[in-house]
Design an enzyme around this catalytic site. Structure first.
Site, PDB file in Angstrom:
ATOM      1  N   SER A  19      -1.048 -45.034  34.321  1.00  0.00           N
ATOM      2  CA  SER A  19       0.009 -45.502  33.430  1.00  0.00           C
ATOM      3  C   SER A  19      -0.589 -45.857  32.072  1.00  0.00           C
ATOM      4  O   SER A  19      -1.448 -46.736  31.986  1.00  0.00           O
ATOM      5  CB  SER A  19       0.638 -46.766  34.047  1.00  0.00           C
ATOM      6  OG  SER A  19       1.073 -47.647  33.031  1.00  0.00           O
ATOM      7  N   HIS A  44       1.321 -40.947  33.096  1.00  0.00           N
ATOM      8  CA  HIS A  44       2.598 -41.675  33.107  1.00  0.00           C
ATOM      9  C   HIS A  44       2.662 -42.476  31.815  1.00  0.00           C
ATOM     10  O   HIS A  44       1.791 -43.304  31.541  1.00  0.00           O
ATOM     11  CB  HIS A  44       2.627 -42.603  34.333  1.00  0.00           C
ATOM     12  CG  HIS A  44       3.848 -43.436  34.478  1.00  0.00           C
ATOM     13  ND1 HIS A  44       4.986 -43.011  35.120  1.00  0.00           N
ATOM     14  CD2 HIS A  44       4.097 -44.706  34.078  1.00  0.00           C
ATOM     15  CE1 HIS A  44       5.887 -43.993  35.117  1.00  0.00           C
ATOM     16  NE2 HIS A  44       5.384 -45.021  34.486  1.00  0.00           N
ATOM     17  N   ASP A  46       4.572 -45.150  29.458  1.00  0.00           N
ATOM     18  CA  ASP A  46       5.553 -46.240  29.561  1.00  0.00           C
ATOM     19  C   ASP A  46       6.150 -46.563  28.205  1.00  0.00           C
ATOM     20  O   ASP A  46       5.531 -47.231  27.379  1.00  0.00           O
ATOM     21  CB  ASP A  46       4.875 -47.482  30.135  1.00  0.00           C
ATOM     22  CG  ASP A  46       4.700 -47.385  31.637  1.00  0.00           C
ATOM     23  OD1 ASP A  46       3.612 -47.697  32.139  1.00  0.00           O
ATOM     24  OD2 ASP A  46       5.674 -46.979  32.303  1.00  0.00           O
ATOM     25  N   MET A  48       8.851 -48.530  26.079  1.00  0.00           N
ATOM     26  CA  MET A  48       9.679 -49.738  26.201  1.00  0.00           C
ATOM     27  C   MET A  48      10.283 -50.087  24.839  1.00  0.00           C
ATOM     28  O   MET A  48       9.593 -50.006  23.820  1.00  0.00           O
ATOM     29  CB  MET A  48       8.823 -50.918  26.685  1.00  0.00           C
ATOM     30  CG  MET A  48       8.169 -50.689  28.029  1.00  0.00           C
ATOM     31  SD  MET A  48       7.218 -52.142  28.535  1.00  0.00           S
ATOM     32  CE  MET A  48       6.279 -51.426  29.897  1.00  0.00           C
ATOM     33  N   HIS A  77       8.362 -42.512  31.289  1.00  0.00           N
ATOM     34  CA  HIS A  77       9.200 -43.537  31.913  1.00  0.00           C
ATOM     35  C   HIS A  77       9.915 -44.293  30.801  1.00  0.00           C
ATOM     36  O   HIS A  77       9.286 -45.056  30.066  1.00  0.00           O
ATOM     37  CB  HIS A  77       8.271 -44.462  32.724  1.00  0.00           C
ATOM     38  CG  HIS A  77       8.965 -45.593  33.405  1.00  0.00           C
ATOM     39  ND1 HIS A  77       8.267 -46.612  33.998  1.00  0.00           N
ATOM     40  CD2 HIS A  77      10.277 -45.873  33.606  1.00  0.00           C
ATOM     41  CE1 HIS A  77       9.109 -47.478  34.534  1.00  0.00           C
ATOM     42  NE2 HIS A  77      10.336 -47.047  34.303  1.00  0.00           N
ATOM     43  N   MET A  79      11.958 -47.073  29.575  1.00  0.00           N
ATOM     44  CA  MET A  79      12.493 -48.403  29.841  1.00  0.00           C
ATOM     45  C   MET A  79      13.228 -48.832  28.574  1.00  0.00           C
ATOM     46  O   MET A  79      12.714 -49.599  27.745  1.00  0.00           O
ATOM     47  CB  MET A  79      11.357 -49.379  30.194  1.00  0.00           C
ATOM     48  CG  MET A  79      10.768 -49.090  31.573  1.00  0.00           C
ATOM     49  SD  MET A  79       9.146 -49.792  31.845  1.00  0.00           S
ATOM     50  CE  MET A  79       8.126 -48.485  31.135  1.00  0.00           C
ATOM     51  N   MET A 148      10.479 -48.917  41.458  1.00  0.00           N
ATOM     52  CA  MET A 148       9.656 -49.949  40.833  1.00  0.00           C
ATOM     53  C   MET A 148       9.281 -51.003  41.867  1.00  0.00           C
ATOM     54  O   MET A 148      10.139 -51.517  42.593  1.00  0.00           O
ATOM     55  CB  MET A 148      10.396 -50.607  39.674  1.00  0.00           C
ATOM     56  CG  MET A 148      10.705 -49.684  38.484  1.00  0.00           C
ATOM     57  SD  MET A 148       9.245 -48.933  37.752  1.00  0.00           S
ATOM     58  CE  MET A 148       8.410 -50.389  37.101  1.00  0.00           C
ATOM     59  N   ASP A 183       5.760 -47.515  41.310  1.00  0.00           N
ATOM     60  CA  ASP A 183       5.213 -47.954  40.025  1.00  0.00           C
ATOM     61  C   ASP A 183       5.199 -49.475  39.930  1.00  0.00           C
ATOM     62  O   ASP A 183       6.247 -50.115  39.950  1.00  0.00           O
ATOM     63  CB  ASP A 183       6.111 -47.375  38.909  1.00  0.00           C
ATOM     64  CG  ASP A 183       5.582 -47.649  37.522  1.00  0.00           C
ATOM     65  OD1 ASP A 183       6.266 -47.240  36.555  1.00  0.00           O
ATOM     66  OD2 ASP A 183       4.509 -48.263  37.392  1.00  0.00           O
TER      67      ASP A 183
HETATM   68  C1  DX5 Z   1       5.725 -51.510  34.089  1.00  0.00           C
HETATM   69  C2  DX5 Z   1       5.277 -50.054  33.995  1.00  0.00           C
HETATM   70  C3  DX5 Z   1       4.180 -49.728  34.971  1.00  0.00           C
HETATM   71  C4  DX5 Z   1       2.940 -50.615  34.788  1.00  0.00           C
HETATM   72  C5  DX5 Z   1       1.933 -50.385  35.889  1.00  0.00           C
HETATM   73  O1  DX5 Z   1       6.972 -51.639  33.452  1.00  0.00           O
HETATM   74  O2  DX5 Z   1       6.350 -49.189  34.258  1.00  0.00           O
HETATM   75  O3  DX5 Z   1       3.849 -48.350  34.831  1.00  0.00           O
HETATM   76  O4  DX5 Z   1       2.356 -50.343  33.544  1.00  0.00           O
HETATM   77  O5  DX5 Z   1       0.852 -51.267  35.664  1.00  0.00           O
HETATM   78  P1  DX5 Z   1       0.150 -52.026  36.927  1.00  0.00           P
HETATM   79  O6  DX5 Z   1      -0.426 -50.916  37.784  1.00  0.00           O
HETATM   80  O7  DX5 Z   1      -0.897 -52.877  36.302  1.00  0.00           O
HETATM   81  O8  DX5 Z   1       1.240 -52.785  37.619  1.00  0.00           O
HETATM   82 ZN    ZN Z   2       6.032 -47.018  34.380  1.00  0.00          ZN
END
Ligand code: DX5
Ligand code: ZN
Length: 236
Positions: A19, A44, A46, A48, A77, A79, A148, A183
């Site tokens: 990630s 992956h 992320d 946000m 992903h 968010m 999640m 995740d």
């Molecule tokens: C959280 C993300 C995850 C996160 C995973 O919102 O979607 O991908 O970064 O990080 P760890 O493995 O540290 O929980």
């Molecule tokens: Zn994620």
């Protein structure tokens, strides 16, 4: 690229997707090269927006930058609120799959169709507090379901085992061609249970980026996942 590149992730063996949230963004090219050398099958990303989740990471320019750095599948992903308004921009930026949260959209079926129309694989995500009912009855429209195991928004949170119950139920509900992805809080203590419960892609942040050596941590994580998938334990 796009959906057919994502299809390379459809693999019976459980794999890890790093990630890109906790990596060193000041040395992004070095980080991507280290992950490629570690043999990962994809990345992956992320995204946000600071509204859907109380955190803000990056957007289209970083996705474009990572696309220029690697040919690995980019599993993005989202968010964010109103993700459907940005499907074409993320496709143009180089995403291969787009995962939207069921909590952020009205009509999963329509979202999947719009993502596919942009040439990408479509994913649907749900937070730990969200019931599986919220996914609706159109799961067959999606290439992946992202379960999640932490509330979306931050890395480094503790794993919530409700994700295992959801994975087990989903494994019996979705076609074999639908990838189950987990995740959040996935590490050497939790990954075998995730693989045993039906996950095939395991998103990992802290357990890789807080480790001394990416190649070793990814190798050990994938070996532990495979052992869990086969019901054996190589690390006890
Ligand atoms: C959280 C993300 C995850 C996160 C995973 O919102 O979607 O991908 O970064 O990080 P760890 O493995 O540290 O929980
Ligand atoms: Zn994620």
């Amino acid at each position: 690229m796009g959906r057919e590149l994502f299809a390379t992730l459809l693999n019976p063996e459980p794999r890890v997707l790093p990630s890109l949230l906790l990596c060193d963004f000041g040395n992004l090219e070095r980080e991507v090269r280290r992950l490629e050398e570690a043999g990962v099958v994809g990345l992956h990303l992320d995204v946000m927006d600071g509204v859907f989740v109380p955190n803000f990471t990056y957007g289209l320019t970083i996705v474009e930058a990572i696309r220029r750095l690697t040919r690995l599948p980019l599993d993005v992903h989202l968010m964010m609120v109103n993700p459907e308004s940005y499907i074409s921009q993320f496709a143009a930026a180089g995403a291969d799959s787009l995962t939207v949260h069921c909590e952020a959209i009205e009509d999963p079926r329509a979202a999947a169709q719009r993502i596919h129309a942009a040439g990408l694989a479509a994913g649907l995500a749900l937070n730990p507090a969200t019931s599986l009912d919220r996914l609706g009855s159109d799961l067959g429209e999606f290439d992946l379901v992202l379960v999640m195991s932490v509330p979306a928004g931050f890395g480094g949170q503790p794993f919530q085992s409700v994700a295992l119950d959801k994975l087990r139920i989903l494994r019996g509900r979705v076609p074999a061609s639908t990838i189950l992805e987990v995740d959040g809080g996935v590490n050497m203590r939790t990954i075998a249970d995730c693989a045993r419960a039906g996950a095939r892609l395991h998103v990992v942040g802290s357990a890789i980026f807080h480790s001394a050596d990416y190649r070793t941590s990814i190798r050990d994580l994938e070996a532990t996942a495979s052992a869990g998938f086969r019901g054996i334990s190589e690390f006890n």
